[in-house]
Design a protein around this motif. Structure first.
Motif, short mmCIF file in Angstrom:
data_model
loop_
_atom_site.label_atom_id
_atom_site.label_comp_id
_atom_site.label_asym_id
_atom_site.label_seq_id
_atom_site.Cartn_x
_atom_site.Cartn_y
_atom_site.Cartn_z
N SER A 131 -58.33 -33.49 -40.88
CA SER A 131 -58.69 -32.34 -40.05
C SER A 131 -57.43 -31.68 -39.49
N LYS A 134 -64.05 -20.76 -42.06
CA LYS A 134 -65.27 -21.56 -41.87
C LYS A 134 -65.80 -22.13 -43.20
N VAL A 156 -64.28 -25.34 -43.21
CA VAL A 156 -64.97 -26.21 -42.23
C VAL A 156 -66.22 -26.81 -42.89
N CYS A 204 -70.51 -28.76 -38.78
CA CYS A 204 -69.57 -28.16 -39.76
C CYS A 204 -70.31 -27.52 -40.94
N MET A 246 -61.55 -25.46 -36.65
CA MET A 246 -60.94 -26.73 -37.03
C MET A 246 -60.25 -27.42 -35.85
#
Ligand SMILES: Nc1ncnc2c1ncn2[C@@H]1O[C@H](COP(=O)(O)OP(=O)(O)OP(=O)(O)O)[C@@H](O)[C@H]1O
Length: 381
Positions: free
Chosen positions: A169, A243, A246, A312, A323
Motif C-alpha cells: 500500500s 481509484k 485502489v 476498496c 491510498m
C-alpha cells in the motif's frame, strides 16, 4: 514528490527522462553532479548477454506476458540484478498502442522518474537492439507474493501478511502522491516481489501511466490490466483514476486474507470478491481467513481487514478510500497484530510444550526486533 533525475541517454531519443534539465546539456551536468546516486546506467547488449550467461536457462527467473526475466551478475559480482528481455515489440505495441510505447519503454520512462524502497527500482537499460529492449532492475531473490501465498509449503502468518499488504500500500501511495501521479494499472500478487530482506516491493510498470487524469496521454490510453483485479468501472480511458488501483489493491487484500486466488475456477463463485462480499455483508468474518494459518489472535483484525478490502472494491469509485487512508488502516492493523498483548495471548494459547514455548519466545524476540527496525526505518524516512 518522487525523485526526478536525468539519465543522460542520448540514444533513448523517444523518451523524455528529465523535466528539470529540459535538454540543456550544462544543466544536465550540474543535475548529475547533484544527484550522482540516481544515475540510470546504459548497458551494452554484449555486457548484459555476458552478465546473464548468454540468457542461459540457469539464469532464467521467470516469464511474463511481456517478456522473460534473467538473473544478471554485473561488475564481477558487485551488482546483482534482474534483466527483463521483451519478447516482441510488435506484440508490445499492440498492447500499449496509444503512444507507440512498448511496455519496456513505458517502464523505463516511468521508473526513471520515481524511486522508492517500496518499488522494484530501475538500474539501467539497453536499447542497442530495438527489437530486443532490455531493462535492468533490482533483483528480488525471494520470488513473488503470489508464489508465497499460493505455492509455498509454509504460507506466511498474519503479521507477515499484514506487513506485505502495508508495504504494497505504501508503494501504491508513493505512486499516487508523486507529481504528476502514476497509476500502476496492474496491481496483483505476481507483481509484488520480495527483496532479500523479505520486504514487499511493487514491480512491473509496463502498463503504468504517468499524468493527470485529463492529460491527453491518459485520455488516449485504452483500458488494460489483469482479469480478476481489473476495476469493472474502468471500461473507457476517461474512467481511469487512482481509484482503479485502489480497486485492484482491494482484490489483493482479499487474496492475502483468504489465501485464495483472485480468480480460482476450483471454487464457486470463482472470483474472490464475489465469494467474499456476501460473507462480509452477513458479518461472517470467520469463513474468510486462510484455513492453513487459522484466525489471527485478535479476531477484530480480520474484520477490519475485510471491511477495508470491501471499501476498496466499492462499485462507486468515489466511495473507495484514497491510498493514504489505506496505508493508515493497515498500519493500525499491523500494530494491533504485533502488540505485546496479542503476542502474549498467542504464547499463552499455544504454550503446550517447553520446546514450543522456546520457539514462540524466539518468535516474540524477532517480532519485537522487526517492529523496532520498522520504527527506525519510519523515523529515517
Ligand atoms: N526484479 C525481479 N527479480 C526477480 N524475479 C523477477 C523480477 N522481476 C520479475 N521476476 C520474475 O520473473 C517472472 C516474470 O515477471 P514479469 O513481471 O515479466 O511477468 P508477470 O508479472 O509474472 O506476468 P505478466 O507479465 O503477465 O504481468 C515472474 O515469475 C517474476 O517473479
Amino acid at each position: 514528490m518522487g525523485y526526478r533525475f536525468c539519465c543522460n541517454a542520448e540514444s533513448a531519443a523517444a523518451i523524455t527522462f528529465c523535466d528539470l534539465c529540459n535538454g540543456d546539456r550544462n544543466k544536465k551536468k550540474k543535475h548529475h553532479q547533484r544527484r550522482p546516486g540516481n544515475n540510470i546506467r546504459k548497458f551494452s547488449y554484449a555486457e548484459l548477454e555476458s552478465a546473464t550467461g548468454g540468457f542461459s536457462s540457469s539464469s532464467f527467473l521467470g516469464k511474463g506476458s511481456h517478456g522473460t526475466v534473467y538473473r544478471a551478475i554485473i561488475d564481477g559480482g558487485n551488482l546483482m540484478a534482474a534483466v527483463k528481455k521483451t519478447i516482441n515489440v510488435a506484440i508490445d505495441s499492440i498492447q500499449n498502442d496509444n503512444i507507440n510505447n512498448s511496455p519496456a519503454d513505458n517502464e523505463i520512462e516511468i521508473l526513471s522518474k520515481i524511486r522508492s524502497h517500496h518499488l522494484v527500482n530501475l538500474l539501467g537499460y539497453c536499447l542497442d537492439l530495438p527489437e530486443k529492449k532490455l531493462l535492468v532492475v533490482e533483483l528480488m531473490p525471494n520470488g513473488s507474493l503470489d508464489d508465497l501465498l499460493h505455492s509455498s509449503p509454509r504460507p506466511p502468518g498474519w503479521s507477515q501478511r499484514i506487513r506485505f499488504a502495508l508495504q504494497t500500500s505504501k508503494a501504491v501511495e508513493t505512486l499516487h502522491s508523486s507529481n504528476p501521479p502514476v497509476i500502476h494499472r496492474d496491481i496483483k500478487s505476481s507483481n509484488v516481489l520480495l527483496d532479500r530482506n523479505w520486504n514487499a516491493r511493487l514491480g512491473d510498470f509496463g502498463l503504468a501511466v504517468r499524468g493527470h487524469v485529463d492529460d491527453v496521454r491518459i485520455r488516449c490510453t485504452p483500458p488494460a490490466g489483469t482479469l480478476g483485479y481489473l476495476d469493472p468501472g474502468y471500461d473507457a480511458p476517461e474512467n481511469l483514476s487512482t481509484k482503479s488501483d485502489v480497486f485492484s489493491f482491494g482484490i489483493l487484500l482479499f487474496e492475502i486474507i483468504s489465501g485464495r486466488n483472485a480468480i480460482d475456477m476450483n471454487y464457486c463463485p470463482s472470483s474472490v470478491v464475489d465469494w467474499t462480499l456476501p460473507l462480509i455483508r452477513k458479518g461472517n468474518f470467520t469463513s474468510l481467513y486462510d484455513p492453513r494459518i487459522g484466525p489471527p489472535d485478535d479476531p477484530s483484525v480480520i474484520r477490519e481487514l475485510a471491511v477495508l478490502a470491501a471499501r476498496c472494491v466499492a462499485s462507486d469509485a468515489e466511495k473507495r478510500p484514497a491510498m493514504a487512508a489505506v496505508v493508515g488502516s493497515l498500519r493500525l492493523a499491523w500494530k494491533r497484530v504485533n502488540s505485546i498483548s496479542s503476542i502474549w495471548n498467542h504464547i499463552k494459547r499455544r504454550m503446550v510444550k517447553p520446546s514450543l514455548a522456546m520457539c514462540l519466545m524466539r518468535r516474540l524476540t524477532l517480532m519485537v526486533l522487526s517492529r523496532a527496525l520498522d520504527i527506525v526505518v519510519e523515523i529515517l524516512r
